[in-house]
Design a protein around this motif. Structure first.
Motif, short mmCIF file in Angstrom:
data_model
loop_
_atom_site.label_atom_id
_atom_site.label_comp_id
_atom_site.label_asym_id
_atom_site.label_seq_id
_atom_site.Cartn_x
_atom_site.Cartn_y
_atom_site.Cartn_z
N SER A 411 0.84 -1.21 0.00
CA SER A 411 0.00 0.00 0.00
C SER A 411 0.87 1.25 0.00
CB SER A 411 -0.95 -0.01 1.20
OG SER A 411 -0.21 0.02 2.42
N GLU A 412 2.01 1.19 0.73
CA GLU A 412 2.95 2.31 0.71
C GLU A 412 3.53 2.52 -0.69
OE1 GLU A 412 4.32 4.73 2.82
OE2 GLU A 412 2.41 4.28 3.80
N ARG A 413 3.87 1.39 -1.29
CA ARG A 413 4.38 1.46 -2.67
C ARG A 413 3.33 2.06 -3.59
NH1 ARG A 413 5.68 -3.72 -6.47
NH2 ARG A 413 6.25 -2.54 -8.35
N LEU A 414 2.08 1.63 -3.40
CA LEU A 414 0.99 2.16 -4.22
C LEU A 414 0.81 3.66 -3.97
CD1 LEU A 414 -1.27 1.40 -6.20
CD2 LEU A 414 -2.73 0.90 -4.23
N ASN A 415 0.95 4.04 -2.68
CA ASN A 415 0.82 5.46 -2.32
C ASN A 415 1.92 6.30 -2.98
OD1 ASN A 415 -0.33 7.67 -0.76
ND2 ASN A 415 1.54 7.52 0.48
N ARG A 416 3.18 5.76 -2.92
CA ARG A 416 4.28 6.49 -3.56
C ARG A 416 4.06 6.62 -5.08
NH1 ARG A 416 7.35 3.09 -0.32
NH2 ARG A 416 7.96 1.84 -2.13
N LEU A 417 3.57 5.54 -5.66
CA LEU A 417 3.33 5.56 -7.10
C LEU A 417 2.29 6.60 -7.46
CD1 LEU A 417 3.76 4.33 -9.91
CD2 LEU A 417 2.02 2.61 -9.35
N ILE A 418 1.19 6.63 -6.71
CA ILE A 418 0.14 7.61 -6.99
C ILE A 418 0.65 9.03 -6.75
CG2 ILE A 418 -2.12 8.45 -6.23
CD1 ILE A 418 -2.84 5.51 -5.63
N ARG A 419 1.44 9.19 -5.68
CA ARG A 419 2.00 10.51 -5.39
C ARG A 419 2.93 10.99 -6.52
NH1 ARG A 419 4.82 9.38 -1.06
NH2 ARG A 419 6.78 9.27 -2.23
N ASP A 420 3.79 10.09 -6.99
CA ASP A 420 4.71 10.47 -8.07
C ASP A 420 3.97 10.76 -9.37
OD1 ASP A 420 6.82 10.25 -6.40
OD2 ASP A 420 7.52 8.30 -7.13
N PHE A 537 15.52 8.99 -18.47
CA PHE A 537 14.65 10.05 -17.96
C PHE A 537 13.20 9.89 -18.43
CE2 PHE A 537 18.87 12.09 -17.93
CZ PHE A 537 18.95 12.40 -16.58
N GLU A 538 12.90 8.77 -19.12
CA GLU A 538 11.52 8.51 -19.54
C GLU A 538 10.74 7.95 -18.36
OE1 GLU A 538 11.31 6.05 -22.96
OE2 GLU A 538 12.62 7.33 -24.18
N ARG A 539 9.44 8.20 -18.41
CA ARG A 539 8.56 7.71 -17.35
C ARG A 539 8.48 6.19 -17.37
NH1 ARG A 539 3.60 11.47 -18.99
NH2 ARG A 539 4.33 10.69 -20.99
N PHE A 540 8.60 5.58 -16.19
CA PHE A 540 8.48 4.13 -15.97
C PHE A 540 9.59 3.33 -16.64
CE2 PHE A 540 3.98 5.50 -15.60
CZ PHE A 540 3.79 5.17 -14.28
N TYR A 541 10.63 4.03 -17.13
CA TYR A 541 11.70 3.26 -17.75
C TYR A 541 12.67 2.79 -16.66
CZ TYR A 541 15.40 1.70 -20.85
OH TYR A 541 16.30 0.93 -21.50
N ARG A 542 12.94 1.46 -16.64
CA ARG A 542 13.85 0.89 -15.66
C ARG A 542 14.94 0.13 -16.38
NH1 ARG A 542 8.80 -0.40 -13.16
NH2 ARG A 542 8.49 0.72 -11.18
N VAL A 543 16.18 0.32 -15.92
CA VAL A 543 17.29 -0.43 -16.51
C VAL A 543 17.21 -1.88 -16.06
CG1 VAL A 543 19.80 -0.64 -16.63
CG2 VAL A 543 18.74 1.63 -16.57
N ASP A 544 17.00 -2.09 -14.78
CA ASP A 544 16.87 -3.45 -14.22
C ASP A 544 15.55 -3.48 -13.46
OD1 ASP A 544 16.98 -5.86 -12.95
OD2 ASP A 544 19.04 -5.63 -12.18
N LYS A 545 14.52 -4.02 -14.11
CA LYS A 545 13.18 -3.95 -13.55
C LYS A 545 13.08 -4.71 -12.23
CE LYS A 545 10.86 -3.25 -17.97
NZ LYS A 545 12.09 -2.92 -18.69
N ALA A 546 13.71 -5.88 -12.17
CA ALA A 546 13.63 -6.66 -10.94
C ALA A 546 14.30 -5.92 -9.80
CB ALA A 546 14.29 -8.03 -11.15
N THR A 554 9.53 3.59 -8.33
CA THR A 554 8.31 3.67 -9.16
C THR A 554 8.62 3.84 -10.64
OG1 THR A 554 8.16 6.07 -8.92
CG2 THR A 554 7.09 4.72 -7.23
N GLY A 555 9.87 4.15 -10.97
CA GLY A 555 10.21 4.40 -12.37
C GLY A 555 9.91 5.81 -12.84
N LEU A 556 9.50 6.68 -11.89
CA LEU A 556 9.15 8.06 -12.24
C LEU A 556 10.12 9.08 -11.66
CD1 LEU A 556 5.28 7.93 -11.67
CD2 LEU A 556 6.50 7.84 -13.84
N GLY A 557 11.02 8.62 -10.80
CA GLY A 557 11.89 9.57 -10.10
C GLY A 557 12.73 10.42 -11.01
N LEU A 558 13.48 9.79 -11.92
CA LEU A 558 14.36 10.56 -12.80
C LEU A 558 13.58 11.45 -13.75
CD1 LEU A 558 17.23 8.03 -13.61
CD2 LEU A 558 17.26 10.00 -12.08
N SER A 559 12.38 11.03 -14.18
CA SER A 559 11.55 11.87 -15.04
C SER A 559 11.14 13.14 -14.29
CB SER A 559 10.32 11.09 -15.51
OG SER A 559 9.51 11.88 -16.33
#
Length: 594
Positions: A411-420, A537-546, A554-559
């Motif tokens: 839920s915290e992860r979900l909250n961070r994702l929604i916040r970002d 710097f793209e949204r949701f782009y991860r070099v190593d997803k795992a 969340t994949g949104l930080g650098l964006s």
């Protein structure tokens, strides 16, 4: 114009000269004829006087010749004319200048025949006896013993002399008159040609595009009206030209500032017009292609196909094609048929719109929706699954607490994702208000390091800061904290235990950009592959997803970081080598504009 003036003067003088000569000849002829008629009338009167005063004897002793010859000589002295007595049969019986016996029969002379027919005979002819022109006048006389003709003759030398004197006087007068006429005609010609010269000069200047030229004449005649017409024409041309220039300038400005490209072709495929936007899209220069066939654009296969189809179809159409020169792009083509006023086909007008960015944003939006759905689905599925398990009943308290912890973390992860997501949406929609204030960088980063140190100590990561103590910048403190919290968190998360994270700040002076601050966050972590660097710097782009998911990212930080840096009128770039770590360099102005 001067040759025309000279020709006009010459024509006028020629006409005047011809008229004067004609008048002179006419006057001389009338003068001569008048004197001849006057002389003839005097000679008739003298013949009548001789007839009335002379005694005509009746005897026929054969001495008529002597008698009439003697009388003719006497009469010549009185009449100042040659006197001849001629018998009815034409024989001469007395003459004042020649012996009758030596003279021919005068019966066929013109004056004798006229006298016989009309009562008075006249003739002018050359006298071989005297060697000059003579005038002869004869009248029939029948009186006493004489039946024949009395003829008087006089030389025309006096008449010719009078005519010559008349010619001299008249010639002098005509010469003076000719000179006066020449001067007057030159003045008249100058009066006619001088304004015409001005009009011609102004018309020539107008033909050379000098529309400010005007004719300055204060005349009310036809030439003045012509000058006014020329001035009116120049005014009209100047007004129309200014209108054309204004419209042309407006059209050129519109074409130059249009974001869309314009490509105009004639019916045979010749490029008539291309604006700067189309030049940029197609990577060509107008001077290289204008006036040439569109087929010369050999590097644009798809463009040639679109143009060829448009010229063949001759109807309005819309298409999108991918072009690969000068860069790969998606271009939307709007083709419009052009016609003349009479409706005949003139060519095609193509509007080119670069929709590469639009299509990229549409693709990003689709990917964003898909990524958000996926990112939301994962924690929701975990929360739902463990919640259902708990509802089903779990007797082991430890297991229950473990499930509850997982539900809490997700839920915290979900909250961070929604916040970002909300933060990124707010930034991209320009609804994020910037509140600038002076920031003491040393104090700012010390507080930030205090927040990050506990997590770094857990991984035995060494954190080092190199910030000048006296350095201040102007910025939004909350957003700067968000930027460097993300960068430092990533540096700690992706650095192995025992590694190091360093933050350094340098001040630089640029002639172009003024005073700026360079902030560098460097780590000794796992690094980023080169193929992934352009997209991090793209949204949701991860070099190593795992690994990212495991670290709670969340994949949104650098964006978000990139957008916040740009809101500060700054730039961000990254340099990284796999296994050697990464370095994020941010360049910000020391003072914000506006």
């Amino acid at each position: 114009m001067k040759p025309f003036r000279n020709r006009l003067t010459l024509i006028i003088m020629t006409l005047i000269g011809i008229s004067m000569l004609g008048a002179g000849f006419a006057v001389a002829s009338v003068f001569k004829q008048y004197h001849i008629n006057l002389l003839e009338d005097n000679m008739i009167r003298e013949i009548n006087l001789i007839q009335g005063t002379l005694n005509f004897p009746d005897d026929s002793s054969g001495k008529e010749a002597e008698y009439y010859t003697a009388k003719s000589m006497q009469l010549q002295q009185l009449a100042d004319a040659r006197v001849t007595f001629i018998a009815r049969n034409g024989s001469v019986i007395g003459d004042s200048e020649k012996s009758p016996e030596l003279m021919d029969n005068h019966g066929e002379r013109e004056e004798i025949r006229q006298a016989e027919q009309r009562g008075t005979g006249r003739s002018i002819r050359y006298s071989s006896t005297l060697g000059q022109d003579m005038i002869y006048v004869a009248r029939p006389v029948t009186q006493g013993g004489f039946d024949g003709y009395i003829r008087l003759s006089m030389s025309l030398e006096t008449v010719d002399e009078g005519v010559r004197k008349g010619w001299m006087v008249m010639g002098a007068g005509l010469l003076i008159l000719f000179v006066v006429a020449a001067l007057v005609s030159y003045r008249i010609a100058a009066g006619l040609t001088s304004p015409l010269e001005k009009i011609t000069s102004v018309a020539r200047n107008i033909s050379r595009l000098d529309y400010d030229a005007r004719v300055h004449l204060e005349r009310k005649d036809e030439i003045g009206q012509l000058a006014s017409a020329i001035n009116g024409m120049a005014d009209s041309l100047q007004t129309q030209l200014q209108t054309i220039r204004d419209n042309e300038g407006l059209l050129r400005s519109v074409l130059s500032n249009m974001t869309g490209g314009i490509l105009m072709l004639s019916g045979d495929g010749t490029v008539v017009l291309i604006n700067p936007a189309a030049e940029g899209m197609l990577g060509i220069k107008a001077g290289q292609i204008r006036g040439r066939s569109y087929t010369d654009l050999r590097q644009h296969y798809e463009l040639n196909k679109v143009i060829e189809e448009g010229l063949e179809r001759r109807e309005r159409f819309q298409e999108e094609r991918s072009l690969y020169f000068p860069i790969e792009s998606v271009i939307r083509f709007d083709g419009v048929v052009m016609t003349h006023e009479d409706g005949t086909y003139r060519g095609m007008l193509f509007h080119l719109q670069d929709v590469t960015e639009i299509r990229r944003l549409e693709r990003m939006r689709s990917e964003f929706v898909a990524n958000v759905s996926h990112e939301l689905k994962t924690p929701l599925a975990a929360v739902k699954g463990f919640a259902e398990t708990l509802l089903g009943g779990v007797e082991d308290e430890k297991t229950s607490r473990s499930f509850i912890r997982i539900i809490y973390d997700e839920s915290e992860r979900l909250n961070r994702l929604i916040r970002d997501i909300l933060e990124l949406s707010k930034i991209e929609s320009k609804r994020s208000v910037m509140e600038y204030s002076p920031i003491h960088l040393s104090t700012f980063f010390e507080s930030l390091f205090e927040f990050m140190l506990p997590h770094a100590r857990e991984k035995q990561i060494q954190m080092k800061m190199d910030v000048p103590d006296e350095l201040f910048i102007e910025g939004d403190e909350d957003k700067l904290r968000q930027i460097f919290t993300n960068l430092l968190s990533n540096a700690v998360n992706y650095t192995q235990e025992g590694g190091r994270v360093q933050l350094s700040v340098d001040e630089v002076l640029s002639e172009e950009h003024g005073e700026r601050v360079i902030l560098t966050v460097k780590d000794s972590g796992i690094g980023i592959p080169k193929k992934d660097l352009p997209r991090i710097f793209e949204r949701f782009y991860r070099v190593d997803k795992a690994r990212s998911r495991g670290s709670g990212g969340t994949g949104l930080g650098l964006s978000i970081v990139k957008h916040l840096v740009e809101l500060h009128s700054g730039t961000i770039k990254v340099d990284s080598e796999p296994g050697l770590g990464s370095s994020f360099v941010i360049e910000l102005p020391m003072l914000q504009e506006g």
